[in-house]
Scaffold this motif. Structure first.
Motif, PDB file in Angstrom:
ATOM      1  N   LEU A   1      33.990  55.877  44.626  1.00 48.94           N
ATOM      2  CA  LEU A   1      32.960  55.387  43.706  1.00 48.94           C
ATOM      3  C   LEU A   1      33.322  54.013  43.157  1.00 48.94           C
ATOM      4  O   LEU A   1      32.460  53.161  42.973  1.00 48.94           O
ATOM      5  CB  LEU A   1      32.796  56.388  42.562  1.00 48.94           C
ATOM      6  CG  LEU A   1      31.580  56.200  41.678  1.00 48.94           C
ATOM      7  CD1 LEU A   1      30.323  56.451  42.480  1.00 48.94           C
ATOM      8  CD2 LEU A   1      31.644  57.140  40.502  1.00 48.94           C
ATOM      9  N   ALA A   2      34.639  53.818  42.941  1.00 46.74           N
ATOM     10  CA  ALA A   2      35.092  52.553  42.352  1.00 46.74           C
ATOM     11  C   ALA A   2      34.698  51.373  43.243  1.00 46.74           C
ATOM     12  O   ALA A   2      34.369  50.302  42.740  1.00 46.74           O
ATOM     13  CB  ALA A   2      36.595  52.597  42.155  1.00 46.74           C
ATOM     14  N   ASP A   3      34.711  51.594  44.573  1.00 51.40           N
ATOM     15  CA  ASP A   3      34.330  50.499  45.463  1.00 51.40           C
ATOM     16  C   ASP A   3      32.832  50.234  45.411  1.00 51.40           C
ATOM     17  O   ASP A   3      32.383  49.101  45.475  1.00 51.40           O
ATOM     18  CB  ASP A   3      34.705  50.850  46.920  1.00 51.40           C
ATOM     19  CG  ASP A   3      36.189  51.095  47.048  1.00 51.40           C
ATOM     20  OD1 ASP A   3      36.935  50.520  46.226  1.00 51.40           O
ATOM     21  OD2 ASP A   3      36.585  51.859  47.939  1.00 51.40           O
ATOM     22  N   ARG A   4      32.094  51.349  45.313  1.00 48.12           N
ATOM     23  CA  ARG A   4      30.638  51.198  45.358  1.00 48.12           C
ATOM     24  C   ARG A   4      30.089  50.679  44.032  1.00 48.12           C
ATOM     25  O   ARG A   4      29.089  49.978  44.000  1.00 48.12           O
ATOM     26  CB  ARG A   4      29.988  52.542  45.687  1.00 48.12           C
ATOM     27  CG  ARG A   4      29.862  52.805  47.172  1.00 48.12           C
ATOM     28  CD  ARG A   4      29.310  54.181  47.426  1.00 48.12           C
ATOM     29  NE  ARG A   4      30.299  55.212  47.198  1.00 48.12           N
ATOM     30  CZ  ARG A   4      30.067  56.358  46.596  1.00 48.12           C
ATOM     31  NH1 ARG A   4      28.870  56.621  46.147  1.00 48.12           N
ATOM     32  NH2 ARG A   4      31.015  57.258  46.440  1.00 48.12           N
ATOM     33  N   ALA A   5      30.771  51.067  42.956  1.00 46.89           N
ATOM     34  CA  ALA A   5      30.243  50.696  41.642  1.00 46.89           C
ATOM     35  C   ALA A   5      30.362  49.199  41.431  1.00 46.89           C
ATOM     36  O   ALA A   5      31.316  48.570  41.870  1.00 46.89           O
ATOM     37  CB  ALA A   5      31.010  51.437  40.561  1.00 46.89           C
ATOM     38  N   ASN A   6      29.388  48.641  40.788  1.00 48.98           N
ATOM     39  CA  ASN A   6      29.397  47.224  40.493  1.00 48.98           C
ATOM     40  C   ASN A   6      29.367  47.058  38.979  1.00 48.98           C
ATOM     41  O   ASN A   6      28.318  47.132  38.356  1.00 48.98           O
ATOM     42  CB  ASN A   6      28.189  46.564  41.149  1.00 48.98           C
ATOM     43  CG  ASN A   6      28.260  45.067  41.068  1.00 48.98           C
ATOM     44  OD1 ASN A   6      28.975  44.527  40.225  1.00 48.98           O
ATOM     45  ND2 ASN A   6      27.543  44.404  41.932  1.00 48.98           N
TER      46      ASN A   6
ATOM     47  N   PHE B   1      21.620  51.265  40.160  1.00 51.32           N
ATOM     48  CA  PHE B   1      21.881  49.829  40.101  1.00 51.32           C
ATOM     49  C   PHE B   1      23.359  49.559  39.803  1.00 51.32           C
ATOM     50  O   PHE B   1      23.954  48.643  40.367  1.00 51.32           O
ATOM     51  CB  PHE B   1      20.993  49.197  39.031  1.00 51.32           C
ATOM     52  CG  PHE B   1      21.247  47.741  38.801  1.00 51.32           C
ATOM     53  CD1 PHE B   1      20.970  46.806  39.785  1.00 51.32           C
ATOM     54  CD2 PHE B   1      21.765  47.298  37.600  1.00 51.32           C
ATOM     55  CE1 PHE B   1      21.205  45.468  39.568  1.00 51.32           C
ATOM     56  CE2 PHE B   1      22.006  45.956  37.384  1.00 51.32           C
ATOM     57  CZ  PHE B   1      21.723  45.039  38.371  1.00 51.32           C
ATOM     58  N   VAL B   2      23.960  50.376  38.939  1.00 55.79           N
ATOM     59  CA  VAL B   2      25.350  50.118  38.551  1.00 55.79           C
ATOM     60  C   VAL B   2      26.330  50.764  39.529  1.00 55.79           C
ATOM     61  O   VAL B   2      27.294  50.138  39.965  1.00 55.79           O
ATOM     62  CB  VAL B   2      25.605  50.636  37.120  1.00 55.79           C
ATOM     63  CG1 VAL B   2      27.047  50.391  36.722  1.00 55.79           C
ATOM     64  CG2 VAL B   2      24.675  49.957  36.143  1.00 55.79           C
ATOM     65  N   LEU B   3      26.085  52.028  39.878  1.00 54.68           N
ATOM     66  CA  LEU B   3      27.061  52.787  40.662  1.00 54.68           C
ATOM     67  C   LEU B   3      26.777  52.758  42.163  1.00 54.68           C
ATOM     68  O   LEU B   3      27.550  53.319  42.935  1.00 54.68           O
ATOM     69  CB  LEU B   3      27.093  54.239  40.200  1.00 54.68           C
ATOM     70  CG  LEU B   3      27.522  54.489  38.755  1.00 54.68           C
ATOM     71  CD1 LEU B   3      27.449  55.962  38.438  1.00 54.68           C
ATOM     72  CD2 LEU B   3      28.932  53.990  38.530  1.00 54.68           C
TER      73      LEU B   3
ATOM     74  N   TYR C   1      35.795  70.621  45.149  1.00 57.41           N
ATOM     75  CA  TYR C   1      35.010  70.392  46.365  1.00 57.41           C
ATOM     76  C   TYR C   1      33.997  69.283  46.134  1.00 57.41           C
ATOM     77  O   TYR C   1      33.837  68.370  46.966  1.00 57.41           O
ATOM     78  CB  TYR C   1      34.342  71.700  46.788  1.00 57.41           C
ATOM     79  CG  TYR C   1      33.158  71.543  47.694  1.00 57.41           C
ATOM     80  CD1 TYR C   1      33.312  71.109  49.003  1.00 57.41           C
ATOM     81  CD2 TYR C   1      31.866  71.821  47.237  1.00 57.41           C
ATOM     82  CE1 TYR C   1      32.215  70.953  49.828  1.00 57.41           C
ATOM     83  CE2 TYR C   1      30.780  71.669  48.055  1.00 57.41           C
ATOM     84  CZ  TYR C   1      30.938  71.230  49.350  1.00 57.41           C
ATOM     85  OH  TYR C   1      29.863  71.068  50.154  1.00 57.41           O
ATOM     86  N   ILE C   2      33.297  69.344  44.991  1.00 62.97           N
ATOM     87  CA  ILE C   2      32.301  68.318  44.666  1.00 62.97           C
ATOM     88  C   ILE C   2      32.962  66.952  44.575  1.00 62.97           C
ATOM     89  O   ILE C   2      32.423  65.947  45.038  1.00 62.97           O
ATOM     90  CB  ILE C   2      31.617  68.669  43.322  1.00 62.97           C
ATOM     91  CG1 ILE C   2      30.674  69.841  43.487  1.00 62.97           C
ATOM     92  CG2 ILE C   2      30.854  67.473  42.752  1.00 62.97           C
ATOM     93  CD1 ILE C   2      29.514  69.586  44.391  1.00 62.97           C
ATOM     94  N   PHE C   3      34.176  66.930  43.996  1.00 60.28           N
ATOM     95  CA  PHE C   3      34.896  65.673  43.819  1.00 60.28           C
ATOM     96  C   PHE C   3      35.013  64.944  45.153  1.00 60.28           C
ATOM     97  O   PHE C   3      34.829  63.724  45.225  1.00 60.28           O
ATOM     98  CB  PHE C   3      36.276  65.971  43.248  1.00 60.28           C
ATOM     99  CG  PHE C   3      37.057  64.754  42.863  1.00 60.28           C
ATOM    100  CD1 PHE C   3      36.788  64.104  41.663  1.00 60.28           C
ATOM    101  CD2 PHE C   3      38.049  64.261  43.679  1.00 60.28           C
ATOM    102  CE1 PHE C   3      37.499  62.983  41.304  1.00 60.28           C
ATOM    103  CE2 PHE C   3      38.758  63.136  43.322  1.00 60.28           C
ATOM    104  CZ  PHE C   3      38.488  62.496  42.132  1.00 60.28           C
ATOM    105  N   PHE C   4      35.324  65.706  46.218  1.00 62.94           N
ATOM    106  CA  PHE C   4      35.478  65.053  47.517  1.00 62.94           C
ATOM    107  C   PHE C   4      34.151  64.948  48.260  1.00 62.94           C
ATOM    108  O   PHE C   4      33.914  63.971  48.965  1.00 62.94           O
ATOM    109  CB  PHE C   4      36.522  65.795  48.350  1.00 62.94           C
ATOM    110  CG  PHE C   4      37.896  65.621  47.786  1.00 62.94           C
ATOM    111  CD1 PHE C   4      38.543  64.401  47.889  1.00 62.94           C
ATOM    112  CD2 PHE C   4      38.524  66.648  47.108  1.00 62.94           C
ATOM    113  CE1 PHE C   4      39.798  64.208  47.342  1.00 62.94           C
ATOM    114  CE2 PHE C   4      39.779  66.459  46.554  1.00 62.94           C
ATOM    115  CZ  PHE C   4      40.416  65.250  46.672  1.00 62.94           C
TER     116      PHE C   4
ATOM    117  N   VAL D   1      26.176  60.669  43.087  1.00 61.30           N
ATOM    118  CA  VAL D   1      26.716  60.670  41.720  1.00 61.30           C
ATOM    119  C   VAL D   1      25.671  60.273  40.668  1.00 61.30           C
ATOM    120  O   VAL D   1      25.529  60.956  39.653  1.00 61.30           O
ATOM    121  CB  VAL D   1      27.979  59.791  41.641  1.00 61.30           C
ATOM    122  CG1 VAL D   1      28.554  59.819  40.244  1.00 61.30           C
ATOM    123  CG2 VAL D   1      29.016  60.279  42.632  1.00 61.30           C
ATOM    124  N   PRO D   2      24.904  59.168  40.887  1.00 61.91           N
ATOM    125  CA  PRO D   2      23.886  58.842  39.879  1.00 61.91           C
ATOM    126  C   PRO D   2      22.902  59.986  39.670  1.00 61.91           C
ATOM    127  O   PRO D   2      22.546  60.295  38.524  1.00 61.91           O
ATOM    128  CB  PRO D   2      23.176  57.622  40.483  1.00 61.91           C
ATOM    129  CG  PRO D   2      24.133  57.039  41.416  1.00 61.91           C
ATOM    130  CD  PRO D   2      24.945  58.153  41.949  1.00 61.91           C
TER     131      PRO D   2
END
Lengths: 292, 435
Positions: free
Chosen positions: B50-55, A150-152, B40-43, A157-158
């Motif tokens: 993530l910053a764009d997707r995160a709300n 919901f947040v990310l 590798y995981i980072f990319f 990643v979640p």
């Protein structure tokens, strides 16, 4: 004891013994009866609450697998293409499991060292770190994952954070059991030459416990692959997400579902085999060292 | 002789040096490999994106809702009606003639005290928001727009205004004025209506009053009002928790009962017949390898959603795990006890009963009880997929995206449930195994 039994006639001992076994048998019989009653009533209750009944659904049990199999065998030539198509998602699922095991294990190492008597940096805070581990261990992955989605937003990643969260607690408990069996002598030796806490832990404890840590982490990796597939099903990316889509397209598209089933099954079996072989070698090696 | 020993020494020294070099290399290579993998995981996981997707607003609402509740005060500009509702839900609406005590009347206007010196006054077609520093915003909403009378100069962040909408965000409240209505959200700490809803006569009573009422014969009514709370649905939640534990219980013990006879077939010392053993072992591998997720999907197709499907999914997966573990335990059985029993002339069944079962029962019980705890967690997850138990309630509450106080309530309950099961399984393990 010998005196008393010498005075008691054997028949009395015999009857006392028989009475005891009878009572014991009665108790275990009663316990068994209660257990069976619980199981039966439990199944009846679960059957009542289910949308479809057990007996009415039993003959349909193999309908769905048969449907999937027949569609897959009809489009057998498509299967290799599907395998290639879903390979990236499979890699993502495995990556989620690997990364979360890695992060979880790192947190678990710190938590376990901080909560082991004799090794802890702050001995008074041991109960605090133990409770932290209890809580993270009790948290099912799906709880954290759904909130974080919901947040990310969706994606790996979640799922990674959610699995790492639970892994930290689960491994932390196992690791601290390992730590308790570690010898404190290297730690004391290092302390006498003025080593700091981190140096003592890395140089004194790590070499002793590393094989056991690795073995537990590998076991956890097996479990986490399954968890990451399930989390994909609720929207966290990877092969589970593709499976959900393939299932929702319904009849006529089950060849994709079959391909995903096969990929998932194959991955789980292969990882299980490799990890159990590695774990066997790790514990075997540790045993050899111990005897030397 | 001396040359030989120096040779040996240099040889040893060389071997030690290479060993040290290898260890040192490994000591650096391992962290380096981990770092490369993490990069590798980072990319691969697109962390930069993530910053764009995160709300983050979602996160803020989530956190605030989990420990506070809001009361909606809504004025309908057409009819002049004012409604008071907790979380804006019908179930939390104040009955006619009842309103929160921070609402009062002054000069024919309704005044809502928003705390911290802020307040809002409104009547049909008029709203004035007064802030503690004297800043005042007045609006006269009608058919053409909200007609806001804003303070001069650039607007502060907390006010956003357009022709048809005026929104003022205050520390613990928010006021929205549109053409049709004036809406005030006031936040307060806690989970409101947790015990009794507003239509219950016991709402707002202190604990001592409740206790005295309970003693004087109203205990049943009090319990009914609490248990049937429409907002928090305590009865449903308790049932869901029970259903989850039921799934774990049936799945774990059912699997143990199915796996027990099969494990004898898979153990080398009990089944000399190689093909039979092989078949049993592959069956276990199959049950375990086809994950609980796939079993859940397949079973849900046949039996529909519900606790039985979840229980059976756990049962099948764990049959595989138990079968493997039990057969390993059986292979480690001490043969001397069986021989001893045999020497007294015992028949095969008796040999199993008195020679084998007492040896393996503690091991089996300990494994089964350990699984009971971890299956409580699995049952929550499977319940979320197949639709049963607390997992279902949790997913439903999350899907609405506003009942976060319920979500946090369920999370607390799930954690407590798992911890209790953990404690219970540990207790039983100690009691049953140590006697």
């Amino acid at each position: 004891m010998a005196d008393i039994s010498a005075h008691t006639p054997t028949s009395e001992i015999r009857s006392a013994y028989l009475e005891m076994t009878h009572r014991k048998r009665l108790y275990s019989g009663l316990m068994l009866a209660v257990f069976v009653a619980l199981m039966v009533s439990g199944f009846v209750l679960a059957d009542d609450r289910n949308a479809g009944g057990f007996w009415s659904g039993l003959h349909r049990l193999f309908d769905f697998p048969a449907e999937v199999l027949s569609e897959a065998s009809e489009k057998l030539t498509d299967l290799p293409a599907h395998f290639v198509h879903f390979l990236p998602s499979l890699i993502e699922t495995v990556n989620i499991a690997a990364a979360s095991t890695l992060f979880g294990a790192m947190i678990a190492i710190v938590l376990s060292l901080l909560s082991t008597r004799g090794l802890a940096r702050w001995p008074r805070l041991i109960p605090v770190f133990r409770r932290i581990m209890d809580i993270t261990r009790a948290m099912p992955e799906i709880v954290v994952a759904l909130v974080l989605i919901f947040v990310l937003g969706g994606g790996p990643v979640p799922a990674m954070i959610a699995i790492a969260f639970h892994t930290a607690g689960a491994l932390g408990k196992l690791f601290s059991e390992v730590n308790e069996n570690a010898s404190l002598k290297p730690v004391e030796g290092l302390q006498s030459v003025g080593a700091g806490w981190i140096q003592r832990m890395v140089l004194g404890i790590m070499p002793q416990v590393a094989p056991n840590y690795l073995s537990y982490a590998l076991l956890r990796f097996e479990i986490n692959i399954r968890a990451s597939a399930i989390l994909g099903f609720v929207g966290a990316g990877g092969i589970g997400y593709d499976l959900k889509n393939a299932m929702s397209w319904g009849k006529g598209q089950y060849d994709e579902a079959a391909a995903i089933f096969l990929l998932l099954f194959g991955t789980i079996v292969i990882v299980d085999q490799i990890s159990s072989a590695l774990r066997d070698r790790l514990t075997h090696g540790a045993r050899l060292e111990a005897t030397l | 002789m001396t040359t030989v020993t120096t040779d040996v020494i240099t040889d040893l020294k060389g071997r030690a040096d290479t060993l040290f070099l290898r260890k040192r290399l490994l000591g650096f290579a391992l962290p380096a490999a981990v770092l490369v993998y993490l990069a590798y995981i980072f990319f691969a996981f697109d962390i930069p994106g993530l910053a764009d997707r995160a709300n983050l607003d979602n996160g803020k609402t989530l956190i605030r809702d989990s420990y506070s509740y809001k009361t909606h005060v809504t004025l309908d500009n057409r009819s002049g009606d004012i409604t008071y509702a907790i979380e804006g839900e019908r179930k939390g609406t104040y009955p006619d003639g009842m309103r929160p005590d921070w609402v009062s009347d002054r000069d024919g206007m309704t005044v809502v005290d928003l705390g911290r010196g802020n307040s809002v006054q409104f009547a049909q077609g008029f709203a004035r928001i007064v802030q503690q520093d004297g800043l005042t915003v007045t609006a006269r909403p009608d058919r053409d727009g909200v007609n806001a009378d804003l303070p001069a100069g650039p607007l502060p962040d907390m006010i956003s205004a357009s022709k048809n909408r005026l929104m003022v965000t205050l520390p613990d409240a928010r006021v929205t004025v549109t053409r049709n209505r004036v809406e005030v959200f006031k936040y307060a700490f806690g989970w409101e209506l947790f015990f009794f809803t507003l239509d219950s006569p016991y709402h707002g009573m202190g604990f001592p009053t409740l206790l005295s009422k309970a003693v004087s014969g109203e205990a049943g009514a009090i319990w009914d009002d609490f248990w049937g709370n429409a907002m928090w649905r305590h009865a449903d939640v308790a049932w869901a928790l029970f259903e989850t534990i039921l799934m774990a219980f049936l799945g774990t013990f059912g699997a143990a009962m199915v796996a027990l006879p099969l494990a004898f077939l898979a153990a080398r010392n009990f089944t000399p017949l190689m093909p039979l053993r092989f078949a049993a072992r592959r069956l276990f591998d199959f049950f375990r390898g086809v994950d609980a997720l796939i079993w859940t999907i397949v079973l849900a197709r046949a039996f529909g959603p519900g606790p039985l499907t979840g229980a059976l999914a756990i049962l099948i997966t764990d049959t595989g795990s138990f079968g493997k573990m039990f057969s390993e335990a059986l292979e480690n059985v001490d043969g001397k006890q069986i021989e001893g029993i045999q020497s007294t002339g015992a028949k095969p069944v008796q040999r199993y009963r008195f020679g084998v079962i007492p040896q393996v029962t503690p091991v089996f019980l300990s494994q089964v009880l350990y699984f009971l705890e971890s299956n409580t967690r699995s049952a929550t997850i499977i319940g979320a997929i197949t639709g049963g138990g607390i997992g279902l309630l949790l997913t439903q509450a999350i899907i609405t995206q506003k009942d976060w106080e319920e979500v946090s309530y369920y999370i607390v309950l799930i954690i407590l449930m798992v911890m209790v099961m953990d404690w219970l399984s540990g207790l039983l393990r100690r009691k049953l195994i140590k006697g």
